[in-house]
Design an enzyme around this catalytic site. Structure first.
Site, PDB file in Angstrom:
ATOM      1  CB  SER A   1       5.017   0.359  13.584  1.00 21.35           C
ATOM      2  OG  SER A   1       3.729  -0.026  14.035  1.00 21.35           O
TER       3      SER A   1
ATOM      4  CB  SER B   1       3.046  -5.100   6.414  1.00 22.25           C
ATOM      5  OG  SER B   1       2.177  -5.863   5.597  1.00 22.25           O
TER       6      SER B   1
ATOM      7  CE1 TYR C   1       4.788  -4.647  11.101  1.00 22.95           C
ATOM      8  CE2 TYR C   1       3.936  -3.229  12.847  1.00 22.95           C
ATOM      9  CZ  TYR C   1       4.352  -3.401  11.540  1.00 22.95           C
ATOM     10  OH  TYR C   1       4.320  -2.344  10.670  1.00 22.95           O
TER      11      TYR C   1
ATOM     12  CD  GLU D   1       0.705  -2.683  16.939  1.00 27.04           C
ATOM     13  OE1 GLU D   1       1.013  -3.477  17.844  1.00 27.04           O
ATOM     14  OE2 GLU D   1      -0.461  -2.308  16.738  1.00 27.04           O
TER      15      GLU D   1
ATOM     16  CG  HIS E   1      -0.733   4.496   7.325  1.00 25.27           C
ATOM     17  ND1 HIS E   1       0.016   4.055   8.388  1.00 25.27           N
ATOM     18  CD2 HIS E   1      -0.046   4.108   6.215  1.00 25.27           C
ATOM     19  CE1 HIS E   1       1.089   3.433   7.948  1.00 25.27           C
ATOM     20  NE2 HIS E   1       1.073   3.445   6.631  1.00 25.27           N
TER      21      HIS E   1
ATOM     22  NE  ARG F   1      -3.487  -1.024   5.870  1.00 27.85           N
ATOM     23  CZ  ARG F   1      -2.208  -0.916   6.136  1.00 27.85           C
ATOM     24  NH1 ARG F   1      -1.322  -1.547   5.379  1.00 27.85           N
ATOM     25  NH2 ARG F   1      -1.783  -0.185   7.146  1.00 27.85           N
TER      26      ARG F   1
ATOM     27  CD  GLN G   1      -2.250   1.438   2.860  1.00 30.40           C
ATOM     28  OE1 GLN G   1      -3.434   1.243   2.958  1.00 30.40           O
ATOM     29  NE2 GLN G   1      -1.500   1.738   3.917  1.00 30.40           N
TER      30      GLN G   1
END
Length: 318
Positions: free
Chosen positions: A125, A84, A149, A127, A179, A184, A12
């Site tokens: 990220s 990802s 991740y 995360e 995002h 996606r 993406q």
């Protein structure tokens, strides 16, 4: 003409970034593990498949990375490659760590070895932060990742910081919050919701089954976020930036917007199942993008309500 190498061009962000750079007059090289076999559907969907020069590069292989850099001699490298999906990282933790952490290290080491004046962008990220509660995370918020991740992205972040300080490599990390876009894949929950709702609106009798819909995230629009990546590499001094809208919503709110856009009542078509819950998850994600707003002049143009509607409209057009 500036030359950019995008690792992970088929995803993406890679596709939207390639379009942005082409529009700015760049010569764009797109890296993929096997450029001859990959489909590059996202590049085709954006109408730029023929404009990107595709190269095969395995970022887990240092020799492959170095050979590509010496051949292309890019002014800018954007590292968007690697596994990802947060959910998938629990099933494939080794692949996740290797593709993100080792891949980033190979790119940094190859830039150092090449001695070329390359500017480097690393895809970080949110995360990495883990669960910060109501605290809006900024660039100084400690990392406490809660997924393989997130652990991999945190390791890559510190690798970038180390190479910037130790070797004066112009390397920046964008700590991007969620995002989304029509590009996606369906394994991401936002697209899963949009596609199921679109099928139901077209007459399907299915029920959409989801995990925890009370999680809250800061959702932005992917084309906005790739512009922030480019802006980071235009700065004279490399630095790290949180990229987000500054607005947090629950997943159930995203579901509501998507179904309402299709004139449906989501509660009639959605149920939750604990089997879809992750082993560990972030209850809420809050972001403070003030530094990017002030230093990059970047602001998110779209927020969650806009994104839900835009993704539904993209399905209608398709």
């Amino acid at each position: 003409m500036k030359i950019a190498l995008i690792c992970g061009v088929s995803g993406q962000d890679g596709a939207y970034l390639a379009k942005l750079l082409l529009d700015k007059g760049y010569q764009v090289y797109g890296g993929s593990r096997d450029a001859q076999m990959a489909s590059f559907n996202n590049l085709s969907r954006l109408g730029i498949r023929q404009d990107v020069k595709l190269v095969s590069i395995s970022i887990n292989d240092f020799r492959s990375v170095l050979q590509t850099i010496l051949k292309v001699k890019p002014d800018e490298i954007y590292n968007l490659a690697g596994q990802s999906s947060v959910g998938l990282s629990f099933e494939q933790p080794v692949e996740t760590l290797e593709s993100i952490s080792i891949g980033t290290l190979n790119l940094l080491e190859a830039i150092r070895f090449s001695n070329l004046p390359i500017k480097f962008y690393n895809a970080g990220s949110s995360e990495c932060f883990g669960d910060t509660g109501k605290l809006a995370a900024d660039e100084l918020t400690p990392f406490r990742p809660r997924s393989p991740y997130g652990v991999a992205k945190a390791a890559a972040f510190w690798q970038v910081a180390n190479y910037r300080e130790a070797y004066q490599i112009q390397a920046s990390t964008g700590i991007l919050f969620n995002h989304e876009s029509p590009l996606r894949p369906e394994r991401f929950v936002t697209q899963k919701i949009v596609m199921a709702a679109s099928r139901i609106a077209a007459g399907s009798k299915e029920t959409l089954i989801l995990g925890n819909i009370d999680i809250a995230r800061d959702w932005g629009w992917a084309p906005d976020y790739v512009e922030a990546m480019w802006l980071m590499l235009q700065k004279e001094k490399a630095d790290d930036y949180v990229i987000a809208t500054g607005e947090t919503n629950k997943l159930r709110d995203f579901i509501r917007v998507v179904f309402e856009t299709l004139d449906l009542n989501w509660q009639e078509h959605v149920r939750t199942d604990p089997a879809f819950f992750r082993p560990t998850d972030i209850a809420e994600g809050h972001a403070n993008p003030t530094k990017a707003n002030h230093q990059l002049g970047w602001n998110a143009r779209y927020t969650m309500d806009d994104i839900g509607r835009l993704m539904v409209e993209a399905r209608r057009v398709k």
